[in-house]
Scaffold this motif. Sequence first.
Motif, PDB file in Angstrom:
ATOM      1  N   VAL A 257       5.589  -6.239  13.109  1.00  0.00           N
ATOM      2  CA  VAL A 257       4.379  -5.810  12.644  1.00  0.00           C
ATOM      3  C   VAL A 257       3.776  -6.807  11.768  1.00  0.00           C
ATOM      4  N   ALA A 258       2.497  -6.938  12.077  1.00  0.00           N
ATOM      5  CA  ALA A 258       1.879  -8.098  11.548  1.00  0.00           C
ATOM      6  C   ALA A 258       1.520  -7.622  10.019  1.00  0.00           C
ATOM      7  N   PHE A 259       1.932  -8.259   8.893  1.00  0.00           N
ATOM      8  CA  PHE A 259       1.858  -7.967   7.535  1.00  0.00           C
ATOM      9  C   PHE A 259       1.570  -8.863   6.608  1.00  0.00           C
ATOM     10  N   ALA A 260       0.744  -8.628   5.374  1.00  0.00           N
ATOM     11  CA  ALA A 260       0.760  -9.568   4.401  1.00  0.00           C
ATOM     12  C   ALA A 260       1.297  -8.672   2.938  1.00  0.00           C
ATOM     13  N   ILE A 261       1.390  -9.599   2.094  1.00  0.00           N
ATOM     14  CA  ILE A 261       2.092  -8.850   0.768  1.00  0.00           C
ATOM     15  C   ILE A 261       0.907  -9.058  -0.146  1.00  0.00           C
ATOM     16  N   MET A 262       0.560  -7.994  -1.149  1.00  0.00           N
ATOM     17  CA  MET A 262      -0.781  -8.011  -2.040  1.00  0.00           C
ATOM     18  C   MET A 262       0.176  -7.588  -3.421  1.00  0.00           C
ATOM     19  N   THR A 263      -1.076  -7.796  -4.210  1.00  0.00           N
ATOM     20  CA  THR A 263      -0.444  -7.212  -5.653  1.00  0.00           C
ATOM     21  C   THR A 263      -1.327  -6.160  -6.085  1.00  0.00           C
ATOM     22  N   ASP A 264      -2.571  -5.874  -5.469  1.00  0.00           N
ATOM     23  CA  ASP A 264      -3.467  -4.958  -5.837  1.00  0.00           C
ATOM     24  C   ASP A 264      -4.197  -5.119  -7.285  1.00  0.00           C
ATOM     25  N   HIS A 265      -4.083  -6.311  -7.715  1.00  0.00           N
ATOM     26  CA  HIS A 265      -4.646  -6.737  -9.300  1.00  0.00           C
ATOM     27  C   HIS A 265      -5.800  -5.839  -9.429  1.00  0.00           C
ATOM     28  N   PRO A 266      -5.789  -5.114 -10.801  1.00  0.00           N
ATOM     29  CA  PRO A 266      -4.896  -5.607 -11.805  1.00  0.00           C
ATOM     30  C   PRO A 266      -3.656  -4.819 -11.691  1.00  0.00           C
ATOM     31  N   VAL A 267      -3.335  -3.791 -10.982  1.00  0.00           N
ATOM     32  CA  VAL A 267      -1.893  -2.876 -10.977  1.00  0.00           C
ATOM     33  C   VAL A 267      -0.995  -4.035 -10.931  1.00  0.00           C
ATOM     34  N   ILE A 268      -0.911  -4.950 -10.399  1.00  0.00           N
ATOM     35  CA  ILE A 268       0.090  -5.904 -10.512  1.00  0.00           C
ATOM     36  C   ILE A 268      -0.878  -7.371 -10.938  1.00  0.00           C
ATOM     37  N   PRO A 269      -0.491  -8.324 -11.999  1.00  0.00           N
ATOM     38  CA  PRO A 269      -1.560  -9.378 -11.974  1.00  0.00           C
ATOM     39  C   PRO A 269      -1.311 -10.138 -10.980  1.00  0.00           C
ATOM     40  N   VAL A 270      -2.383 -10.601 -10.535  1.00  0.00           N
ATOM     41  CA  VAL A 270      -2.667 -11.288  -9.362  1.00  0.00           C
ATOM     42  C   VAL A 270      -1.686 -12.660  -9.406  1.00  0.00           C
ATOM     43  N   GLN A 271      -1.459 -13.280 -10.740  1.00  0.00           N
ATOM     44  CA  GLN A 271      -0.701 -14.376 -10.610  1.00  0.00           C
ATOM     45  C   GLN A 271       0.957 -14.192 -10.318  1.00  0.00           C
ATOM     46  N   TYR A 272       1.442 -13.081 -10.192  1.00  0.00           N
ATOM     47  CA  TYR A 272       2.744 -12.651  -9.893  1.00  0.00           C
ATOM     48  C   TYR A 272       2.829 -12.500  -8.403  1.00  0.00           C
ATOM     49  N   LEU A 273       1.850 -12.790  -7.615  1.00  0.00           N
ATOM     50  CA  LEU A 273       1.899 -12.552  -6.241  1.00  0.00           C
ATOM     51  C   LEU A 273       3.224 -13.505  -5.631  1.00  0.00           C
ATOM     52  N   PRO A 274       3.547 -14.684  -6.109  1.00  0.00           N
ATOM     53  CA  PRO A 274       4.659 -15.286  -5.779  1.00  0.00           C
ATOM     54  C   PRO A 274       5.828 -14.697  -6.189  1.00  0.00           C
ATOM     55  N   VAL A 275       6.117 -13.738  -7.117  1.00  0.00           N
ATOM     56  CA  VAL A 275       7.171 -12.902  -7.745  1.00  0.00           C
ATOM     57  C   VAL A 275       7.260 -12.106  -6.877  1.00  0.00           C
ATOM     58  N   CYS A 276       6.382 -11.297  -6.209  1.00  0.00           N
ATOM     59  CA  CYS A 276       6.468 -10.258  -5.180  1.00  0.00           C
ATOM     60  C   CYS A 276       7.237 -10.612  -3.960  1.00  0.00           C
ATOM     61  N   VAL A 277       6.843 -12.239  -3.562  1.00  0.00           N
ATOM     62  CA  VAL A 277       7.278 -12.731  -2.547  1.00  0.00           C
ATOM     63  C   VAL A 277       8.600 -12.925  -2.612  1.00  0.00           C
ATOM     64  N   ARG A 278       9.028 -13.509  -3.773  1.00  0.00           N
ATOM     65  CA  ARG A 278      10.835 -13.808  -4.179  1.00  0.00           C
ATOM     66  C   ARG A 278      11.475 -12.448  -3.888  1.00  0.00           C
ATOM     67  N   LEU A 279      10.906 -11.276  -4.360  1.00  0.00           N
ATOM     68  CA  LEU A 279      11.474 -10.229  -4.390  1.00  0.00           C
ATOM     69  C   LEU A 279      11.625  -9.576  -2.944  1.00  0.00           C
ATOM     70  N   ALA A 280      10.700  -9.824  -2.084  1.00  0.00           N
ATOM     71  CA  ALA A 280      10.718  -9.340  -0.649  1.00  0.00           C
ATOM     72  C   ALA A 280      11.684 -10.226  -0.181  1.00  0.00           C
ATOM     73  N   ILE A 281      11.984 -11.447  -0.404  1.00  0.00           N
ATOM     74  CA  ILE A 281      12.963 -12.362   0.109  1.00  0.00           C
ATOM     75  C   ILE A 281      14.406 -11.915  -0.234  1.00  0.00           C
ATOM     76  N   ARG A 282      14.568 -11.604  -1.316  1.00  0.00           N
ATOM     77  CA  ARG A 282      15.637 -10.885  -1.841  1.00  0.00           C
ATOM     78  C   ARG A 282      16.090  -9.724  -1.243  1.00  0.00           C
ATOM     79  N   GLU A 283      15.332  -9.129  -0.659  1.00  0.00           N
ATOM     80  CA  GLU A 283      15.448  -7.829   0.128  1.00  0.00           C
ATOM     81  C   GLU A 283      15.510  -8.047   1.631  1.00  0.00           C
ATOM     82  N   GLY A 284      15.683  -9.427   2.110  1.00  0.00           N
ATOM     83  CA  GLY A 284      15.967  -9.386   3.358  1.00  0.00           C
ATOM     84  C   GLY A 284      14.728 -10.176   4.245  1.00  0.00           C
TER      85      GLY A 284
END
Length: 377
Positions: free
Chosen positions: A291-318
């Motif tokens: 499935v084509a997909f992207a990862i987002m923060t929905d800033h300000p729900v998650i501050p936009v500068q934490y997009l790399p953190v979200c990516v890291r957590l997705a990597i940790r989960e496989g």
Amino acid sequence: MKTAIVGAKIYPAEGPDLAEGTVLIEDGKITAVVSGRVSPEGYEVIEAGGLVVTPGLIDAHTHVGISEEGIQWEGEDYNETTDPITPHLRVIDGIFPADIGFTDARRGGVTTVGIHPGSANVIGGQGAALKTVGRTVEEMAVKAPVAIKGAFGENPKRVYGEQKKAPSTRIGTAGVLRQALVQAENYRRKQGQDGFDRNLAQEALVALLDGELPLFAHAHRADDIMTALRLAKEFSLKLVIQHGTEAHLIADILAKEAIPVVVGPSLTGRSKVELRERTFKTPAVLAENEVAFAIMTDHPVIPVQYLPVCVRLAIREGLAFAAALQAVTLAPARILGIADRVGSLVAGKDADLVLWSGEPFIDTEEPTQVFINGQKQ
């Protein structure tokens, strides 16, 4: 101005990775990405040995500049909660370019953002894609509009149920949207006739019906995603799911129907019922199902500068690194319809790139240098 970034490990997000390479930039555009160390005459050389270069990150779904940082109602311009159908509203008319959220984005390596209306309305309006630097929206805009934002699930029924107006249920939301699209079909048939009066809301919905703009559908639960898909098929709409909290539960269906998903925000608590299946495993499941997909923060729900953190957590989960990088570069560029300009390090594209001191998302989540349109930020 000519710049050569020399000696870095390069992840271009499109094409082969380079263990040691050079990115050549001229007048804000990438002119070449080559293997080895190249220092042409007349170029300002930036020594990048030991660093990693990636495309500038793209957050496909934010409210940067339209939900301003540090203030309340004065800077909340993303939900016009006076009518559930407002397709004629344009997010570019409410963006504050000096919002500190744009500064935070650059610090996190985010060089382009999709900015969209909120999810209070069944149809909230037209989103846009902007660079994260500039004095005016006109300077920052990459593409506007990019999509029409719609919403399913809890938000519209809560907002209008509290007003004692339709929709106050999920079936009400679907019914209101279906009726609006039928009215737009009728409007389209009358265009060009004598005595025809323009209607901006109807014109925007006709663009949706004609496939000129996709429907970016806010939907968390699997049943809401399926309702969005049902309506999209009924009216032949181009559909992109936003949030997709339960998208992993129906990944096979999304793959079969070729429906992209912008996943997130996942770095949150389960603040409402429709988030109960929230997990960072969702991107990996979507990737497994192609499935084509992207990862987002929905800033300000998650501050936009934490997009790399979200990516890291997705990597940790496989999620594999290559898919993770594409999920915040080339994939969101394609979803936003701006891949001709940004999303990968390819000759002819804008020189938006990020330098990292180690493997991005794995060794580090903070860039050392950020370039937008070839200019160091």
